[in-house]
Design a protein around this motif. Structure first.
Motif, PDB file in Angstrom:
ATOM      1  N   ALA A 126      -8.998   3.863   8.518  1.00 53.30           N
ATOM      2  CA  ALA A 126      -7.747   4.573   8.785  1.00 53.30           C
ATOM      3  C   ALA A 126      -7.848   5.496   9.994  1.00 53.30           C
ATOM      4  O   ALA A 126      -6.823   5.846  10.590  1.00 53.30           O
ATOM      5  N   ARG A 134      -5.314  -0.031  14.528  1.00 51.98           N
ATOM      6  CA  ARG A 134      -4.494   0.139  13.323  1.00 51.98           C
ATOM      7  C   ARG A 134      -3.357   1.100  13.602  1.00 51.98           C
ATOM      8  O   ARG A 134      -3.505   2.064  14.354  1.00 51.98           O
ATOM      9  N   TYR A 136     -11.059   5.541   3.548  1.00 50.59           N
ATOM     10  CA  TYR A 136     -10.290   6.188   4.616  1.00 50.59           C
ATOM     11  C   TYR A 136     -11.162   6.448   5.831  1.00 50.59           C
ATOM     12  O   TYR A 136     -10.741   6.256   6.964  1.00 50.59           O
ATOM     13  N   ASN A 150      -1.302   3.195  11.058  1.00 54.30           N
ATOM     14  CA  ASN A 150      -1.206   3.540   9.638  1.00 54.30           C
ATOM     15  C   ASN A 150       0.243   3.709   9.186  1.00 54.30           C
ATOM     16  O   ASN A 150       0.582   3.359   8.054  1.00 54.30           O
ATOM     17  N   TYR A 158       0.844  -1.194   0.000  1.00 51.67           N
ATOM     18  CA  TYR A 158       0.000   0.000   0.000  1.00 51.67           C
ATOM     19  C   TYR A 158       0.881   1.246   0.000  1.00 51.67           C
ATOM     20  O   TYR A 158       1.939   1.272   0.615  1.00 51.67           O
ATOM     21  N   HIS A 200       1.347   0.365   8.428  1.00 52.93           N
ATOM     22  CA  HIS A 200       0.415  -0.440   7.625  1.00 52.93           C
ATOM     23  C   HIS A 200       0.115  -1.751   8.351  1.00 52.93           C
ATOM     24  O   HIS A 200       0.176  -2.836   7.760  1.00 52.93           O
ATOM     25  N   ASP A 257      -0.829   4.354   0.626  1.00 49.50           N
ATOM     26  CA  ASP A 257      -1.604   5.276   1.450  1.00 49.50           C
ATOM     27  C   ASP A 257      -2.366   4.448   2.472  1.00 49.50           C
ATOM     28  O   ASP A 257      -2.173   3.228   2.566  1.00 49.50           O
ATOM     29  N   SER A 258      -3.249   5.116   3.248  1.00 47.86           N
ATOM     30  CA  SER A 258      -4.006   4.406   4.283  1.00 47.86           C
ATOM     31  C   SER A 258      -5.488   4.285   3.938  1.00 47.86           C
ATOM     32  O   SER A 258      -6.303   4.007   4.812  1.00 47.86           O
TER      33      SER A 258
END
Length: 127
Positions: free
Chosen positions: A53, A71, A105, A73, A27, A76, A29-30
Motif C-alpha cells: 500500500a 498502486r 499494508y 489505493n 476491499y 484499489h 481498506d488498502s
C-alpha cells in the motif's frame, strides 16, 4: 468477494511499451498486496512485480529497470508500465492480490500467497 479485472494487453514490436491496468473490487481498506504475474506457453508462472500500500515494490530480475508497478489505493488499482519490451516478454499477464491483513499494508509483498486472480491479458511482443 474480491474480484480483479485486467486491461491493456495487446501486440507491440520489440522496444515498444504497453501499460496494463488492474481494478480490484471487494476491499474496504488498502491492507493487501498487489502483484503482476506472467506465464508463457510451456513455462512456469513468473512473479513480475509486487507493491504494498505504500508502493514499496519488488521486481523480477528479468524486468528490473524496464517495468514499473504503481498502486492507486484510492481506486484499489495497480498498473504495470512496460517499456523496452522484448519478444521474451510475450506471455499472459495476470493481476493478483492477497487477502486483507493488517501487516500487508507495509510488508514486503514478494513472497506472499496471492489468493485472488484476474482473468489475464495477453501481451505479444514481435521482433
Amino acid at each position: 468477494q474480491v474480484q480483479l479485472v485486467e486491461s491493456g494487453g495487446g501486440s507491440v514490436q520489440s522496444g515498444g511499451s504497453l501499460r496494463l491496468s488492474c481494478a480490484a473490487s471487494g476491499y474496504t481498506d488498502s491492507n493487501y498486496c498487489m502483484a503482476w504475474f506472467r506465464q508463457a506457453p510451456e513455462k512456469e508462472r513468473e512473479r513480475v512485480a509486487t507493491a504494498n500500500a505504500l508502493n514499496d515494490k519488488t521486481y523480477a530480475a528479468s524486468v528490473e529497470g524496464r517495468f514499473t508497478i504503481v498502486r492507486d489505493n484510492a481506486k484499489h488499482s495497480s498498473y504495470l508500465q512496460m517499456n523496452s519490451l522484448k519478444p521474451e516478454d510475450t506471455a499472459m499477464y495476470y493481476c493478483a492480490a492477497t487477502r486483507p491483513y493488517y501487516a500487508y499494508y507495509t510488508s514486503d509483498c514478494g513472497g506472499r500467497e496471492y489468493n485472488y486472480w484476474g482473468q489475464g491479458t495477453q501481451v505479444t511482443v514481435s521482433s
